[in-house]
Design an enzyme around this catalytic site. Structure first.
Site, PDB file in Angstrom:
ATOM      1  CG  ASP A 142      -2.189   0.907   1.186  1.00  0.00           C
ATOM      2  OD1 ASP A 142      -2.567   1.306  -0.011  1.00  0.00           O
ATOM      3  OD2 ASP A 142      -2.658   1.367   2.098  1.00  0.00           O
ATOM      4  CE1 TYR A 144      -0.198   8.939   4.274  1.00  0.00           C
ATOM      5  CE2 TYR A 144       1.817   9.791   3.997  1.00  0.00           C
ATOM      6  CZ  TYR A 144       0.688   9.628   4.781  1.00  0.00           C
ATOM      7  OH  TYR A 144       0.310  10.462   5.975  1.00  0.00           O
ATOM      8  CG  HIS A 149      -4.135  10.810   2.634  1.00  0.00           C
ATOM      9  ND1 HIS A 149      -5.040  10.559   3.748  1.00  0.00           N
ATOM     10  CD2 HIS A 149      -3.480   9.600   2.997  1.00  0.00           C
ATOM     11  CE1 HIS A 149      -4.863   9.560   4.479  1.00  0.00           C
ATOM     12  NE2 HIS A 149      -3.940   8.833   4.175  1.00  0.00           N
ATOM     13  NE  ARG A 158       5.065  15.440  10.431  1.00  0.00           N
ATOM     14  CZ  ARG A 158       4.585  14.229  10.177  1.00  0.00           C
ATOM     15  NH1 ARG A 158       4.430  13.398  11.087  1.00  0.00           N
ATOM     16  NH2 ARG A 158       3.986  14.040   8.928  1.00  0.00           N
ATOM     17  CD  GLU A 213      -6.072   4.734   4.804  1.00  0.00           C
ATOM     18  OE1 GLU A 213      -5.319   3.800   4.201  1.00  0.00           O
ATOM     19  OE2 GLU A 213      -5.545   5.486   5.677  1.00  0.00           O
ATOM     20  CD  GLU A 215      -5.492   2.845   0.287  1.00  0.00           C
ATOM     21  OE1 GLU A 215      -4.823   2.082  -0.626  1.00  0.00           O
ATOM     22  OE2 GLU A 215      -5.113   3.161   1.102  1.00  0.00           O
ATOM     23  CG  ASP A 247      -5.470   0.183   3.811  1.00  0.00           C
ATOM     24  OD1 ASP A 247      -5.465  -0.863   4.235  1.00  0.00           O
ATOM     25  OD2 ASP A 247      -4.417   1.259   3.903  1.00  0.00           O
ATOM     26  NE  ARG A 251      -7.740   6.677  10.001  1.00  0.00           N
ATOM     27  CZ  ARG A 251      -6.863   6.367   8.726  1.00  0.00           C
ATOM     28  NH1 ARG A 251      -5.507   5.751   8.884  1.00  0.00           N
ATOM     29  NH2 ARG A 251      -7.089   6.526   7.692  1.00  0.00           N
ATOM     30  CD  GLN A 254      -2.811   4.278  10.972  1.00  0.00           C
ATOM     31  OE1 GLN A 254      -3.697   4.399  10.761  1.00  0.00           O
ATOM     32  NE2 GLN A 254      -1.706   4.853   9.916  1.00  0.00           N
ATOM     33  CE  LYS A 267      -3.141   2.006   7.561  1.00  0.00           C
ATOM     34  NZ  LYS A 267      -3.803   2.930   6.608  1.00  0.00           N
ATOM     35  CB  THR A 271      -7.318  -5.005   2.630  1.00  0.00           C
ATOM     36  OG1 THR A 271      -6.181  -4.837   3.578  1.00  0.00           O
ATOM     37  CG2 THR A 271      -7.104  -3.722   1.567  1.00  0.00           C
ATOM     38  CD  GLU A 388      -7.395  12.991   4.160  1.00  0.00           C
ATOM     39  OE1 GLU A 388      -7.244  14.199   3.404  1.00  0.00           O
ATOM     40  OE2 GLU A 388      -7.057  11.918   3.554  1.00  0.00           O
TER      41      GLU A 388
END
Ligand code: MN
Length: 443
Positions: A142, A144, A149, A158, A213, A215, A247, A251, A254, A267, A271, A388
């Site tokens: 997988d 990114y 995203h 951050r 997710e 994808e 996916d 969270r 994670q 994860k 899937t 998100e």
């Protein structure tokens, strides 16, 4: 890469299978995606087929009756006498193209009556079958690849420097789990795992922050020998076709487990995949330029840079994710769209992801699955996951029943859909990828 348009893309062509001609059909004669189906009766075995309208053309049945015996299609047809697409995938681009052209010719409205009659006996209603995983996936990776995203997620952790310094150089990815890939429609059991709330003691419990997710996945056709790489200019010829991928991500698990080695149990519990693989040939009319990098961004390193990939390595594919809660289902509410994005907004192309994957000499094999990572765009309406969309649960979304969602609840069904459309061409779709959350079994 070479994008080839031929008579199979002609928008005016209709099929004698009437349901394929409906304006919003996902599977018109211009699409012809491959999949593996199984009839409902207990003795039925998995078979390779091609979707046309609301039917499936049983390629195994055709092949065993000698209906695909012409020299030009025999190789591909024999590979379809299997319970997975791996043999067909391993043949590469040429035989697949020839088979597509042949299937187009026998399914088009003006095909000779004698052919129509013999082919019609091998049509099965999609309503009468279960769809299985299209391939035996040896390895699943997988990526990114959406900078939107990566930036949105990075900001949550951050705010001052959301993107890490490697992002614009390296197509970031991790090795996923192939054993828990599920065909669309399979329920997903809420995982349990370790998490930690602030400074409290870590605990083991059902995940609270379960997410989807949105994808796109792509299957490897021919691979590469161990120790050799795949040049970016040849990368597209190693791709069979695409599907939708959800996916699922826990969270809370994670965020506690991911440092320093990346996602693991957050994860690997499930899937989900859509079950029809839309070939690179069917996608040809919808190829578009790669993502336009900002002026200040670095150019891709030479092994990730190809003029033709920059010009047409992108894909104009609309993607949508909807949710339907148990209460919405009971009260007859339609699924509610939570996000809608386009695959052309990805920072890295499929060819770049594949070339990068093989660049260290790692051998890719027919049937391997590479997924893009969450597809998000610049807008609030184009977020491909709840992390998100709700800013990690801070801004819940309100469903049509008035229920609120920070993350997924038991009974929620998540539905992914995708389609390509372009002036002058027939719209084609990917079908759907569905999964409903069941309560945790381990508590
Ligand atoms: Mn992902």
């Amino acid at each position: 890469m070479k994008v080839i348009l031929d008579e199979t893309h002609g928008s005016e062509v209709q099929s004698w299978v009437e349901s394929a001609n409906l304006p919003n059909a996902d599977f018109p004669i211009q699409n012809l995606p491959f999949g593996v189906f199984q009839r409902h009766d207990a003795s039925a075995k998995p078979r390779v087929g091609v979707a046309i309208g609301d039917r499936i053309l049983d390629l195994h049945g055709m092949q065993s009756e000698g209906l695909l015996a012409e020299q030009s299609v025999r190789l591909a047809a024999n590979a379809c006498a299997s319970d997975s697409l791996n043999p067909l995938m391993s043949l590469g681009t040429g035989p697949r193209q020839v088979l597509r052209q042949h299937l187009h010719a026998i399914l088009r409205q003006d095909a000779p009556t004698s052919i129509r009659q013999s082919v019609a006996r091998h049509l099965v209603a999609q309503a009468d079958v279960d769809m299985l995983l299209p391939a035996i996936v040896g390895d699943y990776t997988d990526f990114y690849a959406s900078i939107f995203h990566a930036t949105n997620v990075g900001k949550l952790f951050r705010p001052d420097h959301p993107l890490l310094p490697n992002y614009k150089y390296v197509p970031i990815g991790y090795h996923g789990r192939a054993s828990s890939l599920l065909p669309s429609g399979t329920p997903v059991v809420r995982p349990s795992g370790q998490s930690r709330d602030g400074e409290a003691d870590p605990r083991f419990a059902p995940a609270k922050a379960l997410d989807y997710e949105l994808e796109v996945g792509f299957f490897v056709s021919t691979g590469n020998p161990l120790g050799e790489s795949i040049p970016i200019d040849q990368a597209d010829e190693h791709i069979f076709g695409i599907c939708l991928v959800n996916d699922w991500s826990a969270r809370d698990i994670q965020s506690w487990e991911y440092q320093p080695l990346g996602p693991f149990l957050a994860k690997s519990f499930a899937t989900s995949l859509s079950t029809w693989v839309v070939t690179m040939e069917a996608l040809a009319p919808f190829r578009t330029a790669a993502f336009a990098r900002a002026e200040a961004d670095p150019a891709p390193l030479p092994y990730l840079f190809s003029q033709s990939d920059q010009q047409q390595g992108g894909l104009d594919l609309w993607l949508e994710v909807s949710v339907r809660s148990a209460r919405m289902r009971e009260s007859g509410h339609a699924p509610m769209v939570l996000g809608r994005g386009n695959f052309r907004d990805m920072y890295w192309t499929m060819a770049q992801m594949l070339a990068h994957h093989a660049s260290n000499g790692c051998n890719l094999r027919p049937g391997d699955l590479l997924a893009s990572g969450t597809v998000s765009g610049a807008e609030q309406t184009s977020r491909g996951c709840l992390l998100e969309l709700t800013a990690r649960g801070k801004n819940p979304v309100t469903l049509s029943t008035g229920e609120q969602r920070r993350f997924l609840e038991d009974g929620d069904e998540v539905i992914l859909q995708g389609y390509c459309e372009r002036e002058g061409f027939r719209r084609i779709g990917l079908g759907s990828c569905r999964g409903t959350i069941l309560p945790a079994s381990v508590t």
